[in-house]
Design a protein around this motif. Structure first.
Motif, PDB file in Angstrom:
ATOM      1  N   MET A   1       0.795  -1.253   0.019  1.00  0.00           N
ATOM      2  CA  MET A   1       0.110  -0.020   0.115  1.00  0.00           C
ATOM      3  C   MET A   1       0.783   1.088  -0.125  1.00  0.00           C
ATOM      4  SD  MET A   1      -3.096  -1.063   2.546  1.00  0.00           S
ATOM      5  CE  MET A   1      -4.499  -1.812   1.839  1.00  0.00           C
ATOM      6  N   SER A   2       2.050   1.026   0.188  1.00  0.00           N
ATOM      7  CA  SER A   2       2.914   2.162   0.259  1.00  0.00           C
ATOM      8  C   SER A   2       4.461   1.960  -0.169  1.00  0.00           C
ATOM      9  CB  SER A   2       3.147   2.905   1.581  1.00  0.00           C
ATOM     10  OG  SER A   2       4.168   3.726   1.761  1.00  0.00           O
ATOM     11  N   LEU A   5       6.506   0.583   2.884  1.00  0.00           N
ATOM     12  CA  LEU A   5       6.202  -0.653   3.363  1.00  0.00           C
ATOM     13  C   LEU A   5       6.746  -1.724   2.644  1.00  0.00           C
ATOM     14  CD1 LEU A   5       2.453   0.061   4.684  1.00  0.00           C
ATOM     15  CD2 LEU A   5       4.767   0.404   5.984  1.00  0.00           C
ATOM     16  N   LEU A   8       8.579  -4.900   3.978  1.00  0.00           N
ATOM     17  CA  LEU A   8       7.995  -5.739   4.676  1.00  0.00           C
ATOM     18  C   LEU A   8       7.203  -6.851   4.311  1.00  0.00           C
ATOM     19  CD1 LEU A   8       5.941  -3.161   7.008  1.00  0.00           C
ATOM     20  CD2 LEU A   8       8.286  -4.177   7.455  1.00  0.00           C
ATOM     21  N   TYR A   9       7.037  -6.551   2.724  1.00  0.00           N
ATOM     22  CA  TYR A   9       6.433  -7.687   1.922  1.00  0.00           C
ATOM     23  C   TYR A   9       7.480  -8.409   1.183  1.00  0.00           C
ATOM     24  CZ  TYR A   9       2.212  -5.562   3.773  1.00  0.00           C
ATOM     25  OH  TYR A   9       1.285  -5.208   4.757  1.00  0.00           O
ATOM     26  N   PHE A 144      -0.830   6.063   1.309  1.00  0.00           N
ATOM     27  CA  PHE A 144      -1.664   5.155   0.654  1.00  0.00           C
ATOM     28  C   PHE A 144      -2.698   5.988  -0.137  1.00  0.00           C
ATOM     29  CE2 PHE A 144      -6.187   4.131   0.653  1.00  0.00           C
ATOM     30  CZ  PHE A 144      -6.261   2.534   0.680  1.00  0.00           C
ATOM     31  N   PHE A 168      -3.594 -14.589   1.975  1.00  0.00           N
ATOM     32  CA  PHE A 168      -3.429 -14.360   3.490  1.00  0.00           C
ATOM     33  C   PHE A 168      -3.153 -13.103   4.028  1.00  0.00           C
ATOM     34  CE2 PHE A 168      -2.916 -19.000   2.612  1.00  0.00           C
ATOM     35  CZ  PHE A 168      -3.943 -19.393   2.904  1.00  0.00           C
ATOM     36  N   ASP A 170      -3.583  -9.235   4.725  1.00  0.00           N
ATOM     37  CA  ASP A 170      -4.906  -8.093   5.277  1.00  0.00           C
ATOM     38  C   ASP A 170      -4.878  -7.124   4.238  1.00  0.00           C
ATOM     39  OD1 ASP A 170      -5.325  -9.698   7.549  1.00  0.00           O
ATOM     40  OD2 ASP A 170      -5.282  -7.874   8.891  1.00  0.00           O
ATOM     41  N   ALA A 171      -3.739  -6.605   3.859  1.00  0.00           N
ATOM     42  CA  ALA A 171      -3.727  -5.316   2.703  1.00  0.00           C
ATOM     43  C   ALA A 171      -4.645  -5.824   1.514  1.00  0.00           C
ATOM     44  CB  ALA A 171      -2.554  -5.046   2.501  1.00  0.00           C
ATOM     45  N   GLN A 173      -6.528  -8.309   1.096  1.00  0.00           N
ATOM     46  CA  GLN A 173      -8.036  -8.541   1.419  1.00  0.00           C
ATOM     47  C   GLN A 173      -8.785  -7.189   1.222  1.00  0.00           C
ATOM     48  OE1 GLN A 173      -8.850 -11.153   4.926  1.00  0.00           O
ATOM     49  NE2 GLN A 173      -7.005 -12.332   4.126  1.00  0.00           N
ATOM     50  N   ALA A 174      -8.240  -6.035   1.868  1.00  0.00           N
ATOM     51  CA  ALA A 174      -8.868  -4.751   2.149  1.00  0.00           C
ATOM     52  C   ALA A 174      -8.990  -4.361   0.436  1.00  0.00           C
ATOM     53  CB  ALA A 174      -8.164  -3.899   2.762  1.00  0.00           C
ATOM     54  N   ILE A 177     -11.831  -5.817  -1.240  1.00  0.00           N
ATOM     55  CA  ILE A 177     -13.366  -5.240  -0.871  1.00  0.00           C
ATOM     56  C   ILE A 177     -13.308  -3.857  -1.611  1.00  0.00           C
ATOM     57  CG2 ILE A 177     -14.349  -4.348   1.097  1.00  0.00           C
ATOM     58  CD1 ILE A 177     -13.015  -6.777   2.847  1.00  0.00           C
ATOM     59  N   LEU A 178     -12.667  -3.259  -1.636  1.00  0.00           N
ATOM     60  CA  LEU A 178     -12.366  -1.719  -2.234  1.00  0.00           C
ATOM     61  C   LEU A 178     -12.965  -2.016  -3.588  1.00  0.00           C
ATOM     62  CD1 LEU A 178      -9.642  -0.016  -0.256  1.00  0.00           C
ATOM     63  CD2 LEU A 178     -11.971   0.325   0.041  1.00  0.00           C
TER      64      LEU A 178
END
Lengths: 234, 234
Positions: A1-2, A5, A8-9, A144, A168, A170-171, A173-174, A177-178
């Protein structure tokens, strides 16, 4: 998302899809659709100018804070490529967020370029690669943003629908949904978004409409030796 | 959406609401509901132990990676406070994400503690303060997570509904959409979330249900001189 970040992934083995819907990666996709041979993404205006010194035939494109940089052939508007014969050309491009994100991702990963313009094509191609995927939203100066996350949701949904991918994260999955919420009216969905307002101030609403129209090309720009070239997944 | 992004949004004048739904800030809210006088949030286990050396009456609570730290009185489970008489006690607490976020926010901002447990109370109190608000999601080790973002959406929606607040932030708009989507079945919404899975592995599903039940207290923990004390907004 940025971009802030990404580390981290990062896993050093996934294909990283860099997306900057408004407008860097949309512009990259359409430039290949219009026939360019390659694009060299660079982080700074200075680097872009050095490339031109090395080869006067290179076309320079530069955007900072939403506006074209003075003295360059192009800014960051995808529609500026539409009316020209770009066959076989090389474009050197630097943008506020998009090329910076490519530069971060390419250190340890294979990089592909995504936008709504090549959504179905890049989904199909990724599925054929049988590798994990990280979707890297360029955002706005590390913040973001909604439009890149929408693309991430659209792409993730297609990958998950293929039954070859799990999710799996969260980002992600969000993001899905968006996308589900916004997909039927992307322009309306972004009505209050920060970037749409920023670009509206620059009078480029028509660019926004253009960038939000899915599947205008089957080209997938991928990075080879620091240069983008296109795979065609038609 | 992540402690790693906080500096991008920091403005030195907003009230910062720190949220770590699972479970640090939920636990803080319920500890005040159960009568503690104050709570000292610290970043490290070592700091917590130093506080106890200075005062043997302090109750120590520490969590790392979802589990209690050996030798401490409490971990990070809100329900562990329910059956005890905590009147007038002081708790020294350190957690993986929640107390770290407080430590980042407090440098330049007034800090309040939010969770679904005090949702209506903190909304009401914030609206009475007539100041801008930053909602600081503690996330998980700097990653985005769904449950903190849900709370952010719930709180933002209440502030916007008061007509005293505008929201031009893409992250907050996304959070509001996620809240709208998830609010009628929070547990189900988090079914595939990373943190719910992480906690389920620790057999603490009942804690999750507890943390997702809104409005169990009217206490709002706020930071005064590095110590949390409660405002009651009943």
């Amino acid at each position: 998302m940025s971009p802030a970040l990404f580390d981290l992934y990062a896993d050093r083995k996934s294909i990283v899809v860099v997306v900057d819907v408004l407008r860097a990666t949309s512009t990259m996709c359409i430039a290949f659709e219009k026939g360019i041979e390659k694009m060299i993404p660079v982080s700074t205006v200075e680097e872009a100018l050095e490339y031109r010194e090395s080869n006067p035939n290179y076309i320079l494109a530069a955007e900072r804070n939403g506006a074209p940089v003075k003295g360059f052939d192009f800014g960051n508007s995808p529609q500026s490529y539409l009316e020209l014969d770009m066959s076989g050309k090389t474009v050197v491009m630097t943008t506020t967020n998009g090329t910076k994100s490519i530069s971060i991702a390419k250190k340890d990963h294979d990089v592909a370029i995504g936008s709504l313009l090549n959504l179905d094509a890049i989904s199909k191609w990724l599925i054929s690669q049988e590798r994990d995927v990280i979707i890297f939203c360029a955002g706005w100066k590390d913040k973001f943003n909604l439009e890149d996350t929408l693309f991430a949701g659209a792409l993730a949904q297609q990958l998950v629908d293929s039954d070859l991918y799990n999710n799996f994260c969260d980002a992600t999955q969000a993001a899905q949904i968006l996308w589900e919420k916004g997909k039927n009216d992307l322009f309306g969905f972004l009505d209050n978004s920060s970037h749409r307002k920023r670009l509206a101030n620059l009078n480029i609403d028509s660019d926004i409409h253009f960038c939000l129209k899915p599947n205008q090309t089957t080209k997938i720009p991928v990075l080879k030796n620091n240069t983008l070239v296109a795979i065609d997944e038609s």
